[in-house]
Design a protein around this motif. Structure first.
Motif, short mmCIF file in Angstrom:
data_model
loop_
_atom_site.label_atom_id
_atom_site.label_comp_id
_atom_site.label_asym_id
_atom_site.label_seq_id
_atom_site.Cartn_x
_atom_site.Cartn_y
_atom_site.Cartn_z
N HIS A 186 0.82 -1.68 -0.05
CA HIS A 186 -0.44 -0.10 0.28
C HIS A 186 1.04 1.20 -0.34
CE1 HIS A 186 1.03 -0.65 4.37
NE2 HIS A 186 1.23 0.69 3.94
N GLU A 187 2.10 1.39 0.63
CA GLU A 187 2.97 2.18 0.44
C GLU A 187 4.06 2.57 -0.97
OE1 GLU A 187 5.04 4.65 3.99
OE2 GLU A 187 4.81 2.65 4.13
N PHE A 188 4.67 1.52 -1.24
CA PHE A 188 5.48 1.60 -2.56
C PHE A 188 5.56 0.38 -3.79
CE2 PHE A 188 7.68 1.51 1.69
CZ PHE A 188 8.12 3.09 1.71
N ASP A 189 5.32 1.09 -4.81
CA ASP A 189 5.25 0.51 -6.31
C ASP A 189 5.94 -0.21 -6.13
OD1 ASP A 189 2.28 1.21 -5.82
OD2 ASP A 189 2.33 3.13 -7.07
N SER A 190 7.28 -0.17 -6.15
CA SER A 190 8.39 -0.39 -5.92
C SER A 190 9.76 -0.53 -5.50
CB SER A 190 9.28 -0.09 -7.46
OG SER A 190 9.04 1.09 -8.12
N ASN A 191 10.32 -0.83 -6.04
CA ASN A 191 11.97 -1.07 -5.34
C ASN A 191 12.50 0.51 -5.49
OD1 ASN A 191 12.09 -3.74 -3.57
ND2 ASN A 191 13.19 -4.45 -5.71
N TRP A 192 12.36 0.98 -6.61
CA TRP A 192 12.68 2.39 -7.19
C TRP A 192 11.94 3.19 -5.35
CZ3 TRP A 192 16.32 3.51 -9.43
CH2 TRP A 192 17.01 2.89 -10.89
N ASP A 193 11.18 3.10 -5.28
CA ASP A 193 9.70 3.84 -4.50
C ASP A 193 10.68 3.03 -3.01
OD1 ASP A 193 8.08 4.91 -6.48
OD2 ASP A 193 7.27 3.36 -6.06
N LEU A 194 11.00 2.51 -2.84
CA LEU A 194 11.17 2.19 -1.21
C LEU A 194 12.86 2.40 -1.08
CD1 LEU A 194 11.03 0.40 1.49
CD2 LEU A 194 12.26 -1.25 0.13
N ARG A 216 24.62 20.94 0.08
CA ARG A 216 25.82 20.06 -0.12
C ARG A 216 25.13 18.61 -0.08
NH1 ARG A 216 30.40 22.80 -0.53
NH2 ARG A 216 31.47 20.54 -0.58
N PHE A 217 23.98 17.93 0.21
CA PHE A 217 23.37 17.32 0.04
C PHE A 217 22.17 16.33 -0.78
CE2 PHE A 217 25.23 17.59 4.74
CZ PHE A 217 25.17 16.42 5.15
N ARG A 218 22.20 15.36 -1.24
CA ARG A 218 21.48 14.89 -1.52
C ARG A 218 21.30 13.64 -1.64
NH1 ARG A 218 23.36 13.80 -7.34
NH2 ARG A 218 24.91 11.82 -7.10
N SER A 219 19.84 12.79 -1.70
CA SER A 219 19.39 11.43 -1.19
C SER A 219 19.08 10.44 -3.17
CB SER A 219 18.43 11.51 -0.76
OG SER A 219 16.74 12.31 -0.94
N ILE A 220 18.79 9.87 -3.15
CA ILE A 220 18.41 9.41 -4.41
C ILE A 220 18.50 7.73 -3.77
CG2 ILE A 220 21.13 8.19 -4.66
CD1 ILE A 220 20.92 9.26 -7.27
N GLY A 221 17.66 7.18 -4.92
CA GLY A 221 17.13 5.98 -4.84
C GLY A 221 18.12 4.94 -5.85
N TYR A 222 19.01 3.58 -5.62
CA TYR A 222 19.00 3.08 -7.19
C TYR A 222 18.31 2.01 -6.91
CZ TYR A 222 23.52 6.08 -7.23
OH TYR A 222 24.32 7.14 -7.39
N GLY A 223 17.36 1.56 -6.25
CA GLY A 223 16.53 0.31 -6.43
C GLY A 223 17.71 -1.03 -6.05
N GLU A 224 17.24 -2.32 -7.19
CA GLU A 224 17.86 -3.47 -7.20
C GLU A 224 18.92 -2.84 -8.14
OE1 GLU A 224 15.53 -6.04 -9.88
OE2 GLU A 224 13.95 -4.99 -8.59
N TYR A 225 19.78 -1.57 -8.65
CA TYR A 225 20.53 -2.09 -9.91
C TYR A 225 21.67 -1.28 -9.49
CZ TYR A 225 16.02 -1.97 -11.92
OH TYR A 225 14.78 -2.62 -12.46
N GLN A 226 22.02 -1.70 -8.29
CA GLN A 226 23.74 -1.65 -7.99
C GLN A 226 23.82 -2.61 -6.86
OE1 GLN A 226 24.81 2.46 -7.48
NE2 GLN A 226 24.95 3.10 -9.49
#
Length: 259
Positions: A186-194, A216-226
């Motif tokens: 119900h909260e996440f559609d994919s590993n990207w979102d999580l 000087r900060f940033r966040s990023i989601g790589y999902g399952e791809y690294q």
């Protein structure tokens, strides 16, 4: 009387050849000095000789008079560029060494905290040529399939934040990673979102713990791809589910990571 004057005039005419001959000797001497100087390794002496020749041909000091001063005009353009490049290279080397010392100092403090708190299975640190990578296994921060930071993980966020505040000149990337098992709730559609939500939530705790420069900060989601391990085994998938706090160096390859 007239005959005497004519003979006197012709006597001077016969000696006129001495002037071009003297000039020729001077030019030959100068040529040999230049060839000799060009064959020597000592560029400073070569510049001094060239300076002396220039002054001699322009009515200044004699070519054999010693001169200890060299003006910027006497130095060839390529040598000026080499000096400038050397200065830049030296400054870059100093910065690289300083950043390496900073990264090693942060790593040493974190490793001590990890050891004292029994977190060696949950946290690892690694210094590379372009960053200090702090790897945190997902179960140390979140419940399975969730992105809410555990209360006990907030102390870890505070410790990392304290260390970042001591070295404010670096950019920081907080990256979320998952395994390759699909998630859909119900909260996440994919590993990207999580992965994206987890990295963002942990970064917020880092920023809230200290008055850090958020630009000087940033966040990023790589999902399952690294992945860093095989997803074919439970152990490999556990390693792949992680959050990384990457403290980016300002030199070398680091410039290509965060513009």
């Amino acid at each position: 009387m007239n005959k005497h004057k004519k003979e006197h005039h012709e006597e001077h005419a016969d000696e006129a050849w001495l002037l071009p001959y003297a000039d020729l000797l001077t030019l030959l001497l100068a040529l040999f000095i230049i060839l000799f100087a060009s064959s020597q390794v000592d560029e400073k002496k070569y510049a001094q000789i060239m300076h002396g020749l220039n002054s001699a041909f322009n009515g200044g000091i004699n070519v054999f008079e010693e001169s200890n001063s060299i003006s910027i005009e006497d130095i060839p353009a390529k040598d000026i560029k080499n000096i400038h490049d050397y200065g830049q290279d030296q400054a870059l080397d100093n910065q690289i060494n300083r950043e390496k010392q900073d990264m090693e100092a942060i790593k040493k403090k974190l490793d001590l905290f990890i050891s004292e708190n029994g977190l060696t299975m949950q946290l690892q640190t690694n210094v590379t040529s372009d960053m200090l990578k702090i790897t945190i296994q997902d179960y140390a921060l979140f419940d399975s399939g969730m992105a809410v930071v555990k209360p006990e993980a907030q102390k870890l966020a505070s410790v990392i934040s304290d260390m970042l505040s001591m070295y404010p000149g670096y950019k920081v990337e907080v990256a979320g990673h998952t395994d390759n098992i699909p998630i859909k709730n119900h909260e996440f559609d994919s590993n990207w979102d999580l992965s994206s939500r987890r990295s963002l939530n942990f970064m917020k705790y880092l920023l809230n713990s200290n008055d850090l420069n958020q630009a000087r900060f940033r966040s990023i989601g790589y999902g399952e791809y690294q992945p860093i391990a095989s997803n074919e085994t439970p152990e490999g998938r556990a390693k792949n589910r992680r959050v990384e706090v990457n403290i980016i160096r300002n030199t070398i390859e680091a410039k290509a990571i965060i513009p």
